[in-house]
Write a protein that holds these residues in place. Sequence first.
Motif, PDB file in Angstrom:
ATOM      1  N   VAL A   1     -31.318  45.167  -8.494  1.00  0.00           N
ATOM      2  CA  VAL A   1     -30.463  45.499  -7.349  1.00  0.00           C
ATOM      3  C   VAL A   1     -29.483  46.604  -7.724  1.00  0.00           C
ATOM      4  CG1 VAL A   1     -28.617  44.637  -5.851  1.00  0.00           C
ATOM      5  CG2 VAL A   1     -30.671  43.255  -6.222  1.00  0.00           C
TER       6      VAL A   1
ATOM      7  N   SER B   1     -31.337  49.945  -8.069  1.00  0.00           N
ATOM      8  CA  SER B   1     -31.777  50.482  -6.780  1.00  0.00           C
ATOM      9  C   SER B   1     -30.599  51.034  -5.988  1.00  0.00           C
ATOM     10  CB  SER B   1     -32.508  49.403  -5.973  1.00  0.00           C
ATOM     11  OG  SER B   1     -31.639  48.343  -5.615  1.00  0.00           O
ATOM     12  N   GLU B   2     -29.423  50.445  -6.159  1.00  0.00           N
ATOM     13  CA  GLU B   2     -28.234  50.972  -5.486  1.00  0.00           C
ATOM     14  C   GLU B   2     -27.840  52.327  -6.052  1.00  0.00           C
ATOM     15  OE1 GLU B   2     -25.391  47.893  -6.024  1.00  0.00           O
ATOM     16  OE2 GLU B   2     -26.035  46.743  -4.259  1.00  0.00           O
TER      17      GLU B   2
ATOM     18  N   CYS C   1     -34.775  52.996  -4.180  1.00  0.00           N
ATOM     19  CA  CYS C   1     -35.717  51.882  -4.351  1.00  0.00           C
ATOM     20  C   CYS C   1     -36.886  52.209  -5.279  1.00  0.00           C
ATOM     21  CB  CYS C   1     -36.249  51.444  -2.986  1.00  0.00           C
ATOM     22  SG  CYS C   1     -34.970  50.664  -1.958  1.00  0.00           S
TER      23      CYS C   1
ATOM     24  N   TRP D   1     -41.761  41.364  -2.495  1.00  0.00           N
ATOM     25  CA  TRP D   1     -40.416  41.899  -2.703  1.00  0.00           C
ATOM     26  C   TRP D   1     -40.434  43.209  -3.467  1.00  0.00           C
ATOM     27  CZ3 TRP D   1     -37.133  37.023  -4.433  1.00  0.00           C
ATOM     28  CH2 TRP D   1     -37.178  36.069  -3.393  1.00  0.00           C
TER      29      TRP D   1
ATOM     30  N   VAL E   1     -38.605  48.687  -5.245  1.00  0.00           N
ATOM     31  CA  VAL E   1     -37.933  47.535  -4.668  1.00  0.00           C
ATOM     32  C   VAL E   1     -38.099  47.594  -3.154  1.00  0.00           C
ATOM     33  CG1 VAL E   1     -35.744  46.321  -4.417  1.00  0.00           C
ATOM     34  CG2 VAL E   1     -36.285  47.484  -6.568  1.00  0.00           C
TER      35      VAL E   1
ATOM     36  N   PRO F   1     -34.567  44.616  -1.321  1.00  0.00           N
ATOM     37  CA  PRO F   1     -33.422  44.328  -2.202  1.00  0.00           C
ATOM     38  C   PRO F   1     -32.592  43.150  -1.721  1.00  0.00           C
ATOM     39  CG  PRO F   1     -33.101  46.382  -0.971  1.00  0.00           C
ATOM     40  CD  PRO F   1     -34.533  45.973  -0.777  1.00  0.00           C
ATOM     41  N   SER F   2     -32.576  42.912  -0.393  1.00  0.00           N
ATOM     42  CA  SER F   2     -31.788  41.789   0.117  1.00  0.00           C
ATOM     43  C   SER F   2     -32.323  40.455  -0.403  1.00  0.00           C
ATOM     44  CB  SER F   2     -31.784  41.795   1.646  1.00  0.00           C
ATOM     45  OG  SER F   2     -33.106  41.684   2.163  1.00  0.00           O
TER      46      SER F   2
ATOM     47  N   TYR G   1     -31.215  40.232  -3.918  1.00  0.00           N
ATOM     48  CA  TYR G   1     -29.777  39.976  -3.935  1.00  0.00           C
ATOM     49  C   TYR G   1     -29.498  38.490  -3.710  1.00  0.00           C
ATOM     50  CZ  TYR G   1     -24.837  40.129  -2.790  1.00  0.00           C
ATOM     51  OH  TYR G   1     -23.498  39.899  -2.778  1.00  0.00           O
TER      52      TYR G   1
END
Length: 233
Positions: A161, A164-165, A169, A201, A211, A214-215, A218
């Motif tokens: 996560v 990817s932020e 992704c 996912w 990714v 991501p949620s 998360y």
Amino acid sequence: MAGPHNLALLLKANPFFAGLGDDAIEAIAVLCVSRHLDPGETLFLKGDPGDALYAVRRGRIRIATGSSSGRRLTLNLLGPGDVFGEVALLDGRPRTADAVAVEPTDLYTVLRRDFFNLLEKRPSVAIRIIELLCERIRWMSGQMEERALLPLETRLAHRLVALSEDYGCELHVSQEELAIFVGASRESVNRQLQDWRRRGWVELGRNRIRVLHPSCLYRSHANDGSIATHDPV
């Protein structure tokens, strides 16, 4: 080569420099010189003199360390806007890790002697540097807690996560590198990634992880009650 004006725009977008004010940012920008690294090129090695501060304009830098047995540990991945090298810059002691370009990378460099001249003239910059070091200590404390207490699924989800932020992704990282990053075996990381692939996912490729949700990742690590950040004491 980018001019001071272009560098100042980059620094203003960086959380560290943003609070310094336009005058201080312009003064720092004037001190900077540009440097280019090819993929795999070393910026510095552990033990090298700490004589400069760096900011990434384009590309990625891997901060890593290793043992005499050849085992490598990735400490951080840095991208555009990230600032690093401040510890060795401030105390003048040798570098504590290696810095190597992951891809074509452009850097801005400030030499230690020039930066200290600026700190003497602008105490507000020195205060912000102290705050940055405190932020790094908090981050390192969280990393140590994560490695010591959290299960692999949580550590891996947390890392994917975060990456990817920072980089989007589409992550160009091998499973072996990711395993080193989270302090686990490649086989264990692969089993977990394959489980997430079956759930839809993530997508897996050669030295690539995409990714997709991501949620979901998360929630996978946020729901773990063991995640908590503690200030170092």
